[in-house]
Structure formats: structure tokens, C-alpha cells
Motif scaffolding. Structure first.
Motif, PDB file in Angstrom:
ATOM      1  N   THR A 136       3.465  11.112  33.196  1.00  0.00           N
ATOM      2  CA  THR A 136       2.892  11.111  34.368  1.00  0.00           C
ATOM      3  C   THR A 136       1.648  12.176  34.397  1.00  0.00           C
ATOM      4  O   THR A 136       0.502  12.001  34.908  1.00  0.00           O
ATOM      5  CB  THR A 136       3.580  11.267  35.724  1.00  0.00           C
ATOM      6  OG1 THR A 136       4.635  10.098  35.836  1.00  0.00           O
ATOM      7  CG2 THR A 136       2.678  11.000  37.105  1.00  0.00           C
ATOM      8  N   LEU A 137       1.998  13.181  33.979  1.00  0.00           N
ATOM      9  CA  LEU A 137       1.055  14.446  33.635  1.00  0.00           C
ATOM     10  C   LEU A 137      -0.141  14.104  32.789  1.00  0.00           C
ATOM     11  O   LEU A 137      -1.156  14.629  32.864  1.00  0.00           O
ATOM     12  CB  LEU A 137       1.787  15.642  33.253  1.00  0.00           C
ATOM     13  CG  LEU A 137       2.561  16.674  34.432  1.00  0.00           C
ATOM     14  CD1 LEU A 137       3.383  17.646  33.552  1.00  0.00           C
ATOM     15  CD2 LEU A 137       1.624  17.009  35.398  1.00  0.00           C
ATOM     16  N   TRP A 138       0.156  13.313  31.779  1.00  0.00           N
ATOM     17  CA  TRP A 138      -0.959  12.739  30.943  1.00  0.00           C
ATOM     18  C   TRP A 138      -1.980  11.884  31.617  1.00  0.00           C
ATOM     19  O   TRP A 138      -2.999  11.815  30.948  1.00  0.00           O
ATOM     20  CB  TRP A 138      -0.095  12.174  29.871  1.00  0.00           C
ATOM     21  CG  TRP A 138      -0.982  11.573  28.547  1.00  0.00           C
ATOM     22  CD1 TRP A 138      -1.884  12.653  27.728  1.00  0.00           C
ATOM     23  CD2 TRP A 138      -1.347  10.213  28.051  1.00  0.00           C
ATOM     24  NE1 TRP A 138      -2.422  11.744  26.875  1.00  0.00           N
ATOM     25  CE2 TRP A 138      -2.276  10.662  27.021  1.00  0.00           C
ATOM     26  CE3 TRP A 138      -0.929   9.152  28.467  1.00  0.00           C
ATOM     27  CZ2 TRP A 138      -2.604   9.441  26.336  1.00  0.00           C
ATOM     28  CZ3 TRP A 138      -1.565   7.984  27.751  1.00  0.00           C
ATOM     29  CH2 TRP A 138      -2.174   8.255  26.659  1.00  0.00           C
ATOM     30  N   LYS A 139      -1.664  11.576  32.858  1.00  0.00           N
ATOM     31  CA  LYS A 139      -2.520  10.532  33.670  1.00  0.00           C
ATOM     32  C   LYS A 139      -2.859   9.302  32.790  1.00  0.00           C
ATOM     33  O   LYS A 139      -4.066   8.908  32.505  1.00  0.00           O
ATOM     34  CB  LYS A 139      -3.825  11.390  33.886  1.00  0.00           C
ATOM     35  CG  LYS A 139      -3.320  12.573  34.943  1.00  0.00           C
ATOM     36  CD  LYS A 139      -5.008  13.290  35.163  1.00  0.00           C
ATOM     37  CE  LYS A 139      -4.552  14.419  36.269  1.00  0.00           C
ATOM     38  NZ  LYS A 139      -5.643  15.222  36.690  1.00  0.00           N
ATOM     39  N   PRO A 140      -2.102   8.518  32.509  1.00  0.00           N
ATOM     40  CA  PRO A 140      -2.102   7.242  31.951  1.00  0.00           C
ATOM     41  C   PRO A 140      -2.812   6.140  32.743  1.00  0.00           C
ATOM     42  O   PRO A 140      -2.495   6.238  34.014  1.00  0.00           O
ATOM     43  CB  PRO A 140      -0.844   6.862  31.400  1.00  0.00           C
ATOM     44  CG  PRO A 140       0.267   7.351  32.669  1.00  0.00           C
ATOM     45  CD  PRO A 140      -0.377   8.764  32.930  1.00  0.00           C
TER      46      PRO A 140
END
Length: 393
Positions: free
Chosen positions: A196-200
Motif C-alpha cells: 500500500t505504501l508503494w501507492k499502486p
């Protein structure tokens, strides 16, 4: 035949014997048969793996020893021994040569997909004991075991036929969670946090979520925080049939805010264009009925890479799969040996292209077997790019 020739024959036969049984194991586990049937067949062939060499030693041991020392003719062996040795040598042609051809080092059908890899010791990152059962506590401490070392792999994946609007599209792909109760759910939760932190733009989960009934209660806590612009989609796999009712797993994932794509196809506006999102859980659940191909790009979530042929027939542009765990272990240069697939270890993990489909197979996050040798659990972070056909190999 000389003694040296017999040494070569017996070495070839012994490897052929092992290859035959490994080939049977891999392919039996690709069927959608009931678990009790598959386990019974696997146990039978495990028995023959050990018993056949013992039979040779008991009934042909002296003959074999004489042949290895003095040489001799085929007629020295009994009829059944000659037959089985011949079969094992033939296996080299039927299974052995193709197996060698598809080793990862030769990269046949592989896509040139650059990877940036970060390895996280999740045991250190979460600051709490992750091994819950005695089995997990023991095996997680064994040398070479990478069970709790999460490999976060940012992959630039070239896709043949990718629309201009999807260039740069970001997909977080996870698979094979295998909640058994042996490992604390914080392991998977950490992976989902990183995804989620990768902002997919989209998160895809390709099956084998649950192995033990009580772990269904963990699902909302693990997966509810996950977020992606175009949604979080999941399908189920073979291990998800091990609970009393797989609809309980689907209900929990639905409450977590995930979208059930199992055995169906939906059209979504993604990147400003219509995209067909497809879920294939076969052979453990039904395949979806698809309309004839149109101009829309087709993205398939499949539990097993065995559905690659089906994907190609249905004009799928990108297929995401798991199931094979990368083989659980990989030898230097040779790569994986065991892989529950009709293709053996050919598609155990990695990025492949068979027209018109690009296939990404992740090693997955977990497993009921708690050993991972040179085969870390994987979180795949895919950034899509366009590729011409000749660039995909």
C-alpha cells in the motif's frame, strides 16, 4: 559392455528414476482432484521412489556389482530389471532434455524485466515473535531457511500489446498467503503495508489465502488497510478449498473491502480506457465464460500458471499467477526442481511471454511447508511498460 559403460548406464538410470518420480509429483499436484486422492497418489509414488532401488539391491545386487566391476551383457539382468532401466533411460529423452532446455539460466520464453530488490527481515521489522507453532519455531531457525525474509521486488515489466494509457500502470501482486496458524498474521500484514505504501493503481491477490478455519478471523485485520486507486481484487486457490466452506473466506475478504474476481470477468475503466479484469480459479473452481475478444486489454488473475494456454486462447494481454512458490527451493544454476504444475518447474517463478500473453509468476508469501531455500517469499510491485514481440525474450 565394459564396466565403465555400466557405471554410465546406472548413473543415467538412477537420475531417470528420480526424474520420473519428480515429474509425476509435479503433474499430479496440477490436477483439481480431491486432496485425499492427490495425497494418496503422492504417497504411493514416494514409496516406489524408495522401494524400487531397494528391490534392485535385494534381487539384482550381486549381478549389478559384477557388471560394475567386470562388465557384461544385458542378458545378465532379469527381464523386469532390463525393462525398468530402459524406461529410466527413455525418461531422459521425454522429460530430461525438455527439463534442461527450460532451466532459468537459458531464459527461453523469459521476458527481460529489470528488478530492484529489497530484502526485509520481517522478524526484525515487526518486533514480535512471528513463529507461533513449535514446527515454525524450529524450522525458522534452520540454516539457509529464508522463510521470514521478504523480498520486495520492484519490476519493470514489458507487456506486448499494452495500450498507451496503461504505460506506467502500477500493480502490487501478492499470492499464496497460506494462513495456517504457524506464522503470525503480522508477516502478511507487513507485506500488505509495504504494498500500500508503494501507492499502486491496483492490488491483485492470486489465491491460496486460507489453510486453517480459525485463520479466517484474521482476514479483515490483515487486508482491510490495503488500498489502491482502482481497487483490490482477489481470487481463491486450491488450498482455499480446505476450509469447511470457501464462501466464508470470500465473505471475510468482501468485508475487508476487496473485490471477488473469482471465476468471472468484469469491465472497468482503468487509465481512462475499458479493461477486462478476469479471474480464473480452475481447476478448483469454475472458469469464467468470456465473450469473444474485442479491443479492450485483458488482465487475468489466475491461481496457477497452468492456465497460460487458456489465457492465450482468450487473448489475455497480461496474466498474474502464483501457486508454485518458486519451487520452495532453487539450486544454483539449475533452479527449481519441485513445482506443482503440468509444466513442471518451467514456470515456477519469473516473467514470461508466449504470444499474445505476458505471464508474471510470483513466488508467493507463505506455504504449508516452512522451508524456503534460495527462494525468498516475494511481494511483486509491477510497473507496466510497452514491449515489442522481439523485446520480450
Amino acid at each position: 559392455m565394459s564396466a565403465l559403460s555400466w557405471w554410465i548406464v546406472w548413473l543415467v538410470a538412477l537420475i531417470g528414476h528420480a526424474g520420473l518420480h519428480i515429474g509425476i509429483y509435479n503433474r499430479i499436484n496440477g490436477f483439481g482432484w480431491p486432496r485425499v486422492v492427490i495425497k494418496s497418489i503422492v504417497k504411493f509414488f514416494l514409496l516406489t521412489t524408495i522401494a524400487i532401488p531397494i528391490l534392485f539391491c535385494v534381487f539384482q545386487g550381486q549381478v549389478i556389482l559384477d557388471l560394475l566391476i567386470h562388465g557384461g551383457t544385458w542378458s545378465s539382468l532379469s527381464l523386469w530389471a532390463r525393462g525398468y532401466v530402459t524406461l529410466c533411460c527413455i525418461i531422459w529423452l521425454v522429460l530430461g532434455i525438455p527439463w534442461l532446455m527450460w532451466r532459468p539460466i537459458f531464459r527461453l520464453e523469459w521476458v527481460d524485466a529489470p528488478r530492484k530488490i529489497e530484502v526485509v527481515d520481517v522478524q526484525v521489522a515487526v518486533r514480535r515473535p512471528l513463529a507461533l507453532s513449535g514446527k515454525a519455531k524450529l524450522e525458522s531457525k534452520l540454516p539457509l531457511n529464508q522463510l521470514l525474509e521478504l523480498s520486495i521486488e520492484e519490476i519493470s515489466l514489458p507487456v506486448v500489446g499494452l495500450p498507451d494509457e496503461l504505460v506506467g500502470y502500477r500493480i502490487a501482486h501478492v499470492s499464496d498467503v497460506h494462513l495456517t496458524g504457524d506464522i503470525h498474521p503480522d508477516f502478511v500484514k507487513h507485506a500488505m503495508q509495504r504494498a500500500t505504501l508503494w501507492k499502486p493503481d491496483l492490488i491483485a491477490l492470486t489465491g491460496d489465502i486460507i489453510d486453517k478455519q480459525p485463520c479466517i478471523d484474521w482476514l479483515v485485520d490483515i487486508f482491510h488497510p490495503a488500498n489502491a486507486h482502482d481497487g483490490c481484487y482477489y481470487i481463491l486457490g486450491n488450498h482455499d478449498t480446505r476450509v469447511v466452506d470457501s464462501r466464508q473466506t470470500r465473505d471475510a475478504m468482501d468485508r475487508a473491502g476487496w473485490i471477488d474476481l473469482g471465476s468471472q470477468a468484469v469491465r472497468r475503466m482503468i487509465g481512462g480506457i475499458p479493461v477486462s479484469l478476469i479471474g480464473n480459479e480452475f481447476p478448483w473452481f469454475e472458469r469464467p465464460d468470456l465473450p469473444p475478444p474485442d479491443d479492450s486489454f485483458r488482465l487475468l488473475l489466475s491461481h496457477s500458471p497452468d492456465q497460460l494456454g487458456w489465457a492465450r486462447r482468450n487473448a489475455v494481454g497480461l496474466m498474474l499467477a502464483g501457486h508454485t512458490h518458486g519451487g520452495q527451493g532453487r539450486l544454483p544454476l539449475i533452479g527449481p526442481i519441485l513445482s506443482p504444475s503440468f509444466h513442471g518447474s518451467r514456470y515456477a517463478s519469473g516473467d514470461f511471454y508466449k504470444p499474445p500473453t505476458t505471464l508474471h509468476v510470483t513466488r508467493g508469501l507463505g506455504g504449508v511447508h516452512l522451508m524456503r531455500i534460495n527462494c525468498r517469499p516475494e511481494l511483486s510491485l509491477l510497473t507496466l511498460s510497452q514491449a515489442k514481440v522481439h523485446q520480450a525474450f
